[in-house]
Design an enzyme around this catalytic site. Structure first.
Site, PDB file in Angstrom:
ATOM      1  N   ASP A  93       9.763 -19.116 -25.596  1.00 24.71           N
ATOM      2  CA  ASP A  93       9.775 -17.874 -25.268  1.00 24.71           C
ATOM      3  C   ASP A  93       8.849 -17.505 -24.109  1.00 24.71           C
ATOM      4  OD1 ASP A  93       9.782 -14.667 -25.448  1.00 24.71           O
ATOM      5  OD2 ASP A  93      11.487 -15.387 -26.760  1.00 24.71           O
ATOM      6  N   GLU A  94       9.124 -16.380 -23.356  1.00 21.22           N
ATOM      7  CA  GLU A  94       7.937 -16.248 -22.237  1.00 21.22           C
ATOM      8  C   GLU A  94       6.591 -15.868 -22.396  1.00 21.22           C
ATOM      9  OE1 GLU A  94      10.247 -12.316 -23.256  1.00 21.22           O
ATOM     10  OE2 GLU A  94      10.598 -14.463 -22.952  1.00 21.22           O
ATOM     11  N   HIS A 130      11.251 -17.354 -15.624  1.00 21.25           N
ATOM     12  CA  HIS A 130      11.425 -16.500 -16.284  1.00 21.25           C
ATOM     13  C   HIS A 130      10.907 -15.087 -15.752  1.00 21.25           C
ATOM     14  CE1 HIS A 130      11.486 -13.106 -19.774  1.00 21.25           C
ATOM     15  NE2 HIS A 130      12.364 -14.059 -20.403  1.00 21.25           N
ATOM     16  N   ASN A 164       0.844  -1.162   0.059  1.00 24.36           N
ATOM     17  CA  ASN A 164       0.068  -0.098  -0.078  1.00 24.36           C
ATOM     18  C   ASN A 164       0.665   1.201  -0.077  1.00 24.36           C
ATOM     19  OD1 ASN A 164      -2.573   0.750  -0.176  1.00 24.36           O
ATOM     20  ND2 ASN A 164      -3.090   0.283   1.878  1.00 24.36           N
ATOM     21  N   LYS A 189       9.807 -15.804 -31.859  1.00 27.43           N
ATOM     22  CA  LYS A 189       9.300 -16.497 -30.807  1.00 27.43           C
ATOM     23  C   LYS A 189       7.764 -16.627 -30.980  1.00 27.43           C
ATOM     24  CE  LYS A 189      10.243 -12.162 -28.309  1.00 27.43           C
ATOM     25  NZ  LYS A 189       9.835 -11.482 -27.179  1.00 27.43           N
ATOM     26  N   LYS A 193      14.572 -23.417 -25.160  1.00 28.98           N
ATOM     27  CA  LYS A 193      13.518 -22.570 -24.324  1.00 28.98           C
ATOM     28  C   LYS A 193      12.432 -22.148 -25.140  1.00 28.98           C
ATOM     29  CE  LYS A 193      13.295 -18.335 -21.450  1.00 28.98           C
ATOM     30  NZ  LYS A 193      12.579 -17.621 -22.636  1.00 28.98           N
ATOM     31  N   SER A 210      20.688 -14.013 -20.183  1.00 27.53           N
ATOM     32  CA  SER A 210      20.118 -13.922 -21.681  1.00 27.53           C
ATOM     33  C   SER A 210      19.875 -12.621 -21.982  1.00 27.53           C
ATOM     34  CB  SER A 210      18.957 -15.038 -21.343  1.00 27.53           C
ATOM     35  OG  SER A 210      17.951 -14.756 -22.378  1.00 27.53           O
ATOM     36  N   LYS A 217      13.570 -18.798 -31.789  1.00 26.85           N
ATOM     37  CA  LYS A 217      13.091 -17.636 -32.510  1.00 26.85           C
ATOM     38  C   LYS A 217      12.479 -18.137 -33.684  1.00 26.85           C
ATOM     39  CE  LYS A 217      14.509 -15.004 -29.195  1.00 26.85           C
ATOM     40  NZ  LYS A 217      13.851 -13.968 -28.268  1.00 26.85           N
ATOM     41  N   THR A 265      16.795 -19.490 -26.807  1.00 28.07           N
ATOM     42  CA  THR A 265      15.189 -19.547 -26.757  1.00 28.07           C
ATOM     43  C   THR A 265      14.998 -19.652 -28.404  1.00 28.07           C
ATOM     44  OG1 THR A 265      15.873 -17.566 -25.006  1.00 28.07           O
ATOM     45  CG2 THR A 265      13.616 -17.585 -26.249  1.00 28.07           C
TER      46      THR A 265
END
Length: 413
Positions: free
Chosen positions: A180-181, A271, A100, A154, A178, A356, A152, A150
């Protein structure tokens, strides 16, 4: 709430806030307001205050120091009694400490720079599902950083083409690939199809190379139930590791997933998507070292930690400070590295930091020197951007890594 005479207890949770008071507001008043609003206080005195012992439960601002070189900025140190927090809940800890107080009128800006988690509290958390040593034993990989990539582009690949890209990378010598997120379950590639094709790529590349391979299957989903469903499916396929976006997914979901991973032998890659929204401003928000500590408590075996050399922001000493907070058992206070408190994790397992973002083979000597062996080096474009394709790109990374490690072991440059 401003009590400079207070002696902190071993069980207190300590916080360091960087505060910028509004013009005309004294630092002591601002510090007291932060301590009050993030613990037992409210804007006026209420009769029910008499029904409890506020002295026992209130947060105390016990020290204030001006920030060198900044006008009207102070570091306020606040101690919170342990009983203010639910055991084993990162969610509750953050709700209390930063829930808060950041919208407070008396402050122009506020940033949580660091937290000291006492053993009495950290022992109520499971922490990482497995940790660095257990992961090395599971994967049978020692004496060097792990390599990732990662996939790609992605977004936009079909599941079959995605699986093929994974296979090429792993065959070439990477340990991990991996999701991608933001790859979850979109119209062009539903999660179940991706999991199946990726599992095929894993087993094929393992059979060819004789090494254990992994792909971070992103289990992040719109609901916790769906997330768990994906993690269960990954385990049924025999995948060694799943992945979660812990800030967008939330700490409650993350801790649930970490419990599942520990009980079922899955590694958990984390991630930090959305972290810069929270940690990028120098004078407002939460520093990433706090988010990293929170993740170690909530649970994860890998977490992205910046690169020092790539395309994303990160200062070397400060980055190494929170890399140590992720990996080591005991970290001394060191203000030059941004570490405001000595942190004792009392044998909670460590987390692999993942480098990364915009790195490639030319960065390898720097990366091995900066991060050491207990890290994951992740090259996306740095693998897939190779003019001959994914597998040669992976070979280049693996060869560069082993050359750097060998040079270091032999004491050569």
């Amino acid at each position: 709430y401003y009590t400079p005479e207070y002696k902190t207890k071993d069980t207190d949770i300590l916080a360091a806030f960087r505060m910028t008071p509004q013009p005309g507001v004294p630092a002591e008043e601002a510090g007291a307001a932060v301590a009050a609003e993030s613990s037992t206080g409210t804007w006026t005195t209420v009769w029910t205050d008499g029904l409890t012992s506020l002295d026992r439960y209130k947060g105390r601002c016990y020290d204030i120091e001006p920030v060198a070189g900044e006008e009207n900025q102070y570091i306020a140190y606040v101690a919170y009694p342990l009983d203010l927090f639910e055991e084993g809940s990162v969610t509750n800890m953050l709700t209390s400490i930063v829930g808060n107080v950041f919208g407070f009128k008396a402050l122009r800006a506020l940033r949580l720079e660091d937290l000291r988690i006492p053993p009495a509290y950290s022992k109520t958390f499971m922490g990482p599902p497995h940790g660095i040593q257990v992961e090395r034993d599971k994967l049978n990989k020692y004496g060097r950083p792990l390599l990732g990539c990662t996939i790609k582009p992605k977004l936009g690949l079909s599941a079959k083409n995605y699986g093929r890209a994974v296979y090429e990378c792993l065959r070439g010598g990477l340990d991990f690939t991996k999701d991608d997120e933001n790859v979850n379950s979109q119209p062009f590639m539903r999660w179940r199809d991706r999991f199946l094709f990726v599992a095929e790529a894993l087993f094929k590349s393992q059979a060819e190379t004789g090494e254990i391979k992994g792909h971070y299957l992103n289990a992040t989903a719109g609901t916790c139930e769906e997330m768990m469903k994906r993690a269960v499916f990954a385990r049924e396929l025999g995948a060694p590791i799943v992945m979660h976006d812990y800030l967008t997914g939330g700490f409650t979901a993350n801790t649930s997933l970490a419990f599942y991973c520990r009980d079922n032998g899955l590694l958990l890659h984390i991630h930090r998507a959305m972290h810069a929204v929270i940690d990028r401003q120098r004078n407002h928000g939460i520093h990433f070292r706090v988010l990293a500590k929170a993740l170690r408590m909530s649970g994860g075996d890998h977490i992205h930690a910046g690169t020092v050399v790539g395309k994303l922001e990160g200062e070397r000493e400060v980055t190494l400070g929170f890399v140590d907070l992720l990996r080591d058992d005991y970290i001394e206070k060191d203000r030059s590295r941004g570490i405001y408190f000595t942190q004792d994790w009392v044998s909670m397992p460590g987390v692999f930091p993942v480098a990364s973002g915009g790195i490639h083979v030319w960065h390898m000597p720097a990366l091995t020197e900066i991060f050491g062996d207990d890290s994951v080096l992740q090259f996306g474009g740095g693998t897939l951007g190779h003019p001959w394709g994914n597998a040669p790109g992976a070979v280049a990374n693996r060869v560069a890594l082993e050359a750097c490690v060998q040079a270091r072991n032999e004491g050569r440059d």
